[in-house]
Design a protein around this motif. Structure first.
Motif, mmCIF file in Angstrom:
data_model
loop_
_atom_site.group_PDB
_atom_site.id
_atom_site.type_symbol
_atom_site.label_atom_id
_atom_site.label_comp_id
_atom_site.label_asym_id
_atom_site.label_seq_id
_atom_site.Cartn_x
_atom_site.Cartn_y
_atom_site.Cartn_z
ATOM 1 N N ASN A 116 5.541 -2.828 1.987
ATOM 2 C CA ASN A 116 4.504 -1.986 1.395
ATOM 3 C C ASN A 116 4.005 -2.492 0.054
ATOM 4 N N ILE A 117 4.826 -3.167 -0.707
ATOM 5 C CA ILE A 117 4.318 -3.788 -1.932
ATOM 6 C C ILE A 117 3.233 -4.792 -1.572
ATOM 7 N N VAL A 118 3.515 -5.640 -0.581
ATOM 8 C CA VAL A 118 2.548 -6.663 -0.195
ATOM 9 C C VAL A 118 1.303 -6.025 0.425
ATOM 10 N N ARG A 119 1.486 -4.976 1.224
ATOM 11 C CA ARG A 119 0.330 -4.337 1.873
ATOM 12 C C ARG A 119 -0.609 -3.692 0.862
ATOM 13 N N LEU A 120 -0.048 -3.060 -0.160
ATOM 14 C CA LEU A 120 -0.860 -2.238 -1.053
ATOM 15 C C LEU A 120 -1.360 -2.966 -2.293
ATOM 16 N N MET A 121 -0.772 -4.090 -2.643
ATOM 17 C CA MET A 121 -1.081 -4.698 -3.932
ATOM 18 C C MET A 121 -2.523 -5.185 -4.080
ATOM 19 N N PRO A 122 -3.305 -5.442 -3.014
ATOM 20 C CA PRO A 122 -4.705 -5.805 -3.279
ATOM 21 C C PRO A 122 -5.526 -4.688 -3.923
ATOM 22 N N HIS A 123 -5.089 -3.440 -3.842
ATOM 23 C CA HIS A 123 -5.920 -2.312 -4.270
ATOM 24 C C HIS A 123 -5.914 -2.171 -5.795
ATOM 25 N N PRO A 124 -7.070 -2.280 -6.449
ATOM 26 C CA PRO A 124 -7.105 -2.148 -7.912
ATOM 27 C C PRO A 124 -6.753 -0.745 -8.382
ATOM 28 N N ALA A 125 -6.940 0.271 -7.527
ATOM 29 C CA ALA A 125 -6.615 1.636 -7.940
ATOM 30 C C ALA A 125 -5.127 1.821 -8.170
ATOM 31 N N LEU A 126 -4.294 1.020 -7.519
ATOM 32 C CA LEU A 126 -2.842 1.131 -7.682
ATOM 33 C C LEU A 126 -2.451 0.639 -9.072
ATOM 34 N N VAL A 127 -1.924 1.554 -9.899
ATOM 35 C CA VAL A 127 -1.638 1.190 -11.293
ATOM 36 C C VAL A 127 -0.166 1.295 -11.655
ATOM 37 N N LEU A 128 0.672 1.897 -10.797
ATOM 38 C CA LEU A 128 2.061 2.114 -11.182
ATOM 39 C C LEU A 128 2.931 2.266 -9.941
ATOM 40 N N TRP A 129 4.074 1.576 -9.942
ATOM 41 C CA TRP A 129 5.133 1.786 -8.960
ATOM 42 C C TRP A 129 6.218 2.643 -9.592
ATOM 43 N N ASN A 130 6.705 3.626 -8.840
ATOM 44 C CA ASN A 130 7.737 4.532 -9.355
ATOM 45 C C ASN A 130 8.899 4.595 -8.368
ATOM 46 N N GLY A 131 10.118 4.494 -8.907
ATOM 47 C CA GLY A 131 11.296 4.338 -8.061
ATOM 48 C C GLY A 131 11.673 5.536 -7.217
ATOM 49 N N ASN A 132 11.487 6.756 -7.732
ATOM 50 C CA ASN A 132 11.950 7.918 -6.969
ATOM 51 C C ASN A 132 11.420 9.191 -7.597
ATOM 52 N N ASN A 133 11.581 10.299 -6.890
ATOM 53 C CA ASN A 133 11.246 11.621 -7.400
ATOM 54 C C ASN A 133 12.517 12.429 -7.636
ATOM 55 N N GLU A 134 12.835 12.685 -8.900
ATOM 56 C CA GLU A 134 13.840 13.645 -9.375
ATOM 57 C C GLU A 134 15.292 13.264 -9.086
ATOM 58 N N ASN A 135 15.555 12.068 -8.563
ATOM 59 C CA ASN A 135 16.945 11.751 -8.224
ATOM 60 C C ASN A 135 17.795 11.370 -9.426
ATOM 61 N N LEU A 136 17.219 10.706 -10.413
ATOM 62 C CA LEU A 136 17.973 10.415 -11.638
ATOM 63 C C LEU A 136 18.283 11.712 -12.383
ATOM 64 N N TRP A 137 17.316 12.606 -12.412
ATOM 65 C CA TRP A 137 17.513 13.938 -12.991
ATOM 66 C C TRP A 137 18.567 14.705 -12.189
ATOM 67 N N GLY A 138 18.459 14.635 -10.858
ATOM 68 C CA GLY A 138 19.403 15.347 -10.014
ATOM 69 C C GLY A 138 20.832 14.913 -10.245
ATOM 70 N N PHE A 139 21.051 13.608 -10.404
ATOM 71 C CA PHE A 139 22.410 13.121 -10.648
ATOM 72 C C PHE A 139 22.989 13.727 -11.920
ATOM 73 N N ARG A 140 22.149 13.884 -12.937
ATOM 74 C CA ARG A 140 22.640 14.391 -14.213
ATOM 75 C C ARG A 140 22.818 15.911 -14.215
ATOM 76 N N ASP A 141 21.916 16.642 -13.555
ATOM 77 C CA ASP A 141 21.867 18.097 -13.764
ATOM 78 C C ASP A 141 22.162 18.956 -12.541
#
Length: 799
Positions: A392-417
């Motif tokens: 998916n990195i290779v598939r999506l990287m031509p798109h100029p609208a793509l400005v940020l890759w993010n590793g996960n949703n709330e899992n680092l927070w979940g581990f802590r809290d």
């Protein structure tokens, strides 16, 4: 040249002894629904009636006959959902266990029956759990053990409809000598020159091993070529003074077509084409006096991100067409949104999604697909995660609208809290993905874009993962436990999730709950409310400001939608007024995947809630807002436009009956991309507890209001207004409604869908002072009378 044969027709689905027609792309649920085997799971309580579908195995079949003079034939699946065994002409050619990958199988010389057999996703997940061991999860479903759209197992806004099927296109590719295996265009701009570094990889047949291969590339009239020495090559193209791609509101969305062709001595073999955009993107995470920043920088310009979170637009994503993507994303653009965060419990969306974002100037924040759970890092998952990310990195990287890759949703927070650490007892939970594997892959494959480990994330374990002073922040305590005024309690560096619930439009409810006597606690309403204590939170949110209506569903419906709009506006106005300390807000959420009470601005049938209209106001380039600060008030003039904003702001202190008891004019000069904050003179501030006065600020057609007490404590006079209905043009569905106010009319709302299911209004909540008028333009509206319109209108009325 390579030949392609789509395999969209002729498919069937085995159901017991019968074979049903199957649509590809599609899924089992949609095929069963079309055949009349199951009821529509979106209606009434039907979701529970079809739960069995996700717990069974299913087989798709087709008869494939083809002839080709090429050396090689590949069977290519762009998406299989999820654990599948593929047989062709009686031979097993492969197995899969990942919804988010493309699969390619060599089927040279084969023809005959093609079968794709899907195991139950539940069975696959349980078999993996037996290998990796148990992990914590916020929902009682095993989604972290299978690389599949997590939200198909249900979420606090979505149904549990666990799918299987060939959900993206399938085709045969016939080729000889060599084919283009991958293209990675690294697009940069420096000192006015745009550079495209095209990293190519090819696959050869046995005969092609000894052939000389040549690749040519062209963009913006520039061309270059390279000869392959092995399987990989690099072409570099330079474009002088390219027109840049900008986010909407900052400039034009200039796009260029990049062509790549592969050939040998005999002629062309393969071709690849995408649109790209020249732009730079960075993420400023510099430490400062306020903590650690999180500011997107595009083409050297620092951006306050006006964002929304995106979930799959249908729990059956194969039903989302390019036209539907375009319509939904156009609704986002119409609300002055400039960033879409693709949330990690969904999917990597179709090319049509990213194409529309490129064209509309909607920056894309792309999560990798991990959400709200501890994910094992052992095999068989680890290899799947890496292959999926590479794909998916290779598939999506031509798109100029793509400005940020993010590793996960709330899992680092979940581990802590979320009490994960003790049950894990040292077992893996995903940290190695977010802080190791994924940043390494982004650095290797797409170094032109920034990566962040998670949302929320403070940047390191030196700070709490959800520390508002560092990095990204999720604000959920307010919706869960507090009044929306508490959004003003802090100034996070970047708010990547916050939101407030409301039910969908009335026409959506009537379609989804046919024949039901609608009430907040009626069976269908409760079934289409998936959040824990969702109605309790809705009611408490209303009760803090209004007398909770008893036995009046229409009033309850209006008030919950009103409070949703006010709550989100309160957060955005406060945080925008503190730019550049706060550099973005990403509302949870833009859209829905079915008809449901949720945080969405656009409901499951595509109808706009009042929140959508409010987003258009608070996300506009220029915003006036009145903000309590200490014992006083501040007028903030937010200017996100590229031009200086010089204006006079009229301040009026007004009594409940409309009498003006004080006025002044403040001169405002706000530089481009800046905020001016001015204290409101003490003589203009309404008495804090009187409940008899409010403050109005007006400038250039913009208005801000400040009421010092809750609505239920304010001394409103009974609202009085006249309505005129004016036909427009030939009268084909277009009607103007003119409202003339004789008193203060606060938060007037015309729910157009009550007049007709297709009717839409051009504005949402509107407050009028005595003597003011407003024109509301309706489209798709049947012939209506003033009485019809009045019955579909609501406003604040405490009597």
């Amino acid at each position: 040249m390579k030949d392609v044969t789509p395999l969209a027709d002729g498919w069937s689905l085995r159901h017991g002894e019968a074979r049903l027609p199957a649509r590809v792309p599609g899924c089992v649920h949609t095929d069963l629904l079309e055949a009349g085997v199951i009821p529509d799971p979106f209606l009434g309580l039907n979701e529970a009636e079809v739960a069995w579908v996700g717990r069974r195995s299913w087989t798709y079949g087709n008869e494939v006959a083809h002839g080709s003079g090429h050396e090689r034939t590949d069977l290519v699946f762009e998406g299989l959902d999820t654990a599948a065994r593929i047989t062709f002409a009686g031979r097993e050619i492969g197995t899969t266990r990942n919804m988010h990958r493309t699969y390619r199988f060599d089927v040279t010389g084969l023809a005959g029956p093609l079968e794709v057999s899907f195991a139950s996703a539940y069975d696959e997940a349980e078999s993996v759990r037996a290998v990796t061991g148990d992990r914590p999860n916020v929902y009682p479903e095993p989604f972290q053990y299978i690389r599949k759209m997590a939200s198909s197992f249900g979420w606090d806004w979505g149904p549990a409809l666990v799918t299987a099927g060939i959900w993206r296109p399938v085709r045969l590719e016939h080729w000889s000598t060599a084919r283009i295996a991958s293209v990675r265009p690294l697009v940069t701009v420096e000192d006015g020159t745009g550079t495209v570094e095209i990293r190519l990889r090819v696959e050869r047949t046995a005969r092609g091993e000894g052939r000389t291969l040549l690749a040519r590339a062209g963009v913006a009239g520039r061309e270059a070529e390279v000869r392959f020495d092995g399987e990989e090559a690099v072409i570099r193209l330079s474009v002088a003074d390219p027109l840049l791609w900008w986010p909407r509101g900052y400039g034009d969305q200039n796009l260029y077509t990049l062509d790549v062709t592969l050939q040998d001595e005999a002629g062309p073999l393969d071709a690849w084409q995408r649109r790209i955009g020249f732009r730079t993107v960075g993420l400023d995470r510099t430490a400062d006096a306020h903590g650690t920043g999180f500011t997107l920088v595009v083409n050297g310009v620092r951006v306050f991100a006006r964002g929304v979170n995106w979930i799959p637009d249908d729990v059956f994503p194969s039903r989302v067409t390019p036209e539907r993507y375009r319509a939904r994303l156009s609704q986002a653009a119409d609300a002055n949104i400039d960033l879409i965060r693709v949330w990690g419990g969904g999917i990597y969306e179709d090319e049509a999604f990213y194409d529309a974002c490129d064209e509309l100037g909607l920056m894309v924040w792309q999560d990798f697909l991990f959400a709200c759970a501890a994910y094992p890092e052992e095999q068989p998952l680890r290899g799947e995660v890496e292959a999926e990310a590479r794909d998916n990195i290779v598939r999506l990287m031509p798109h100029p609208a793509l400005v940020l890759w993010n590793g996960n949703n709330e899992n680092l927070w979940g581990f802590r809290d979320w009490d994960w650490e003790a049950p894990l007892a040292g077992d893996s939970w995903g940290e190695g993905y977010y802080l190791g594997l994924l940043p390494r892959l982004v650095a290797e494959l797409d170094p032109t874009r920034p990566y962040t480990a998670g949302s929320p994330w403070s940047g390191s374990w030196d700070h709490h993962p959800n520390d508002p002073a560092h990095g990204t922040y999720h604000s959920w305590e307010v919706w869960n436990r507090q009044d929306y005024a508490e959004y003003r309690a802090n100034v996070p560096r970047f708010v990547s999730e916050f939101g407030w619930q409301a039910p969908p439009a009335m026409a959506t409810l009537r379609r989804a709950l046919p024949g039901e006597d609608l009430a907040p606690g009626s069976p269908g309403m409760l079934h289409h409310q998936k959040a824990e204590d969702g109605n309790g939170k809705l009611n408490r949110g209303v009760a803090r400001h209004f007398a909770l209506p008893e036995g009046d569903f229409d009033r309850w419906h209006y008030l919950t939608q009103l409070v949703q709009a006010r709550a989100v506006a309160a957060g955005i106005e406060h945080w925008r007024s503190h730019w550049p300390v706060c550099a973005g807000t990403v509302v949870w959420q833009l859209n829905d995947c079915w008809p449901v009470s949720s945080w969405a601005a656009v409901d499951g049938d595509g109808r706009l809630k009042p929140l959508h209209h409010e987003l258009r106001r608070v996300y506009a380039d220029r915003l006036l807002t009145l903000q309590p600060e200490g014992e006083g008030l501040v007028l903030a003039a937010v200017n996100q436009s590229a031009r200086e904003w010089r204006t006079e702001v009229s301040l009026r202190r007004v009594e409940a009956d409309g009498t003006v008891v004080g006025r002044t004019v403040l001169e405002v000069a706000a530089r481009a991309r800046s905020v001016v904050r001015l204290p409101v003179p003490g003589a203009l501030r309404p008495a804090g507890e009187s409940g008899k006065e409010f403050l109005v600020a007006d400038a250039d057609g913009l208005r801000a209001l400040h009421f010092p007490v809750a609505d239920k404590d304010f001394g409103y006079v009974r609202p009085e207004f006249d309505i005129e209905v004016e036909a427009v043009g030939d009268g084909e569905g277009k009607v103007d409604i003119v409202v003339n106010a004789h008193t203060l009319v606060r938060d007037l709302l015309l729910q157009a869908d009550r007049l007709g299911p297709s009717a839409v209004a051009d504005r949402g909540l509107t407050t009028l002072l005595p003597g003011e008028r407003v024109r509301i333009c309706l489209d798709g509206c049947p012939a209506v009378t003033g009485a019809d319109v009045r019955a579909a209108m609501f406003c604040v009325d405490t009597e």
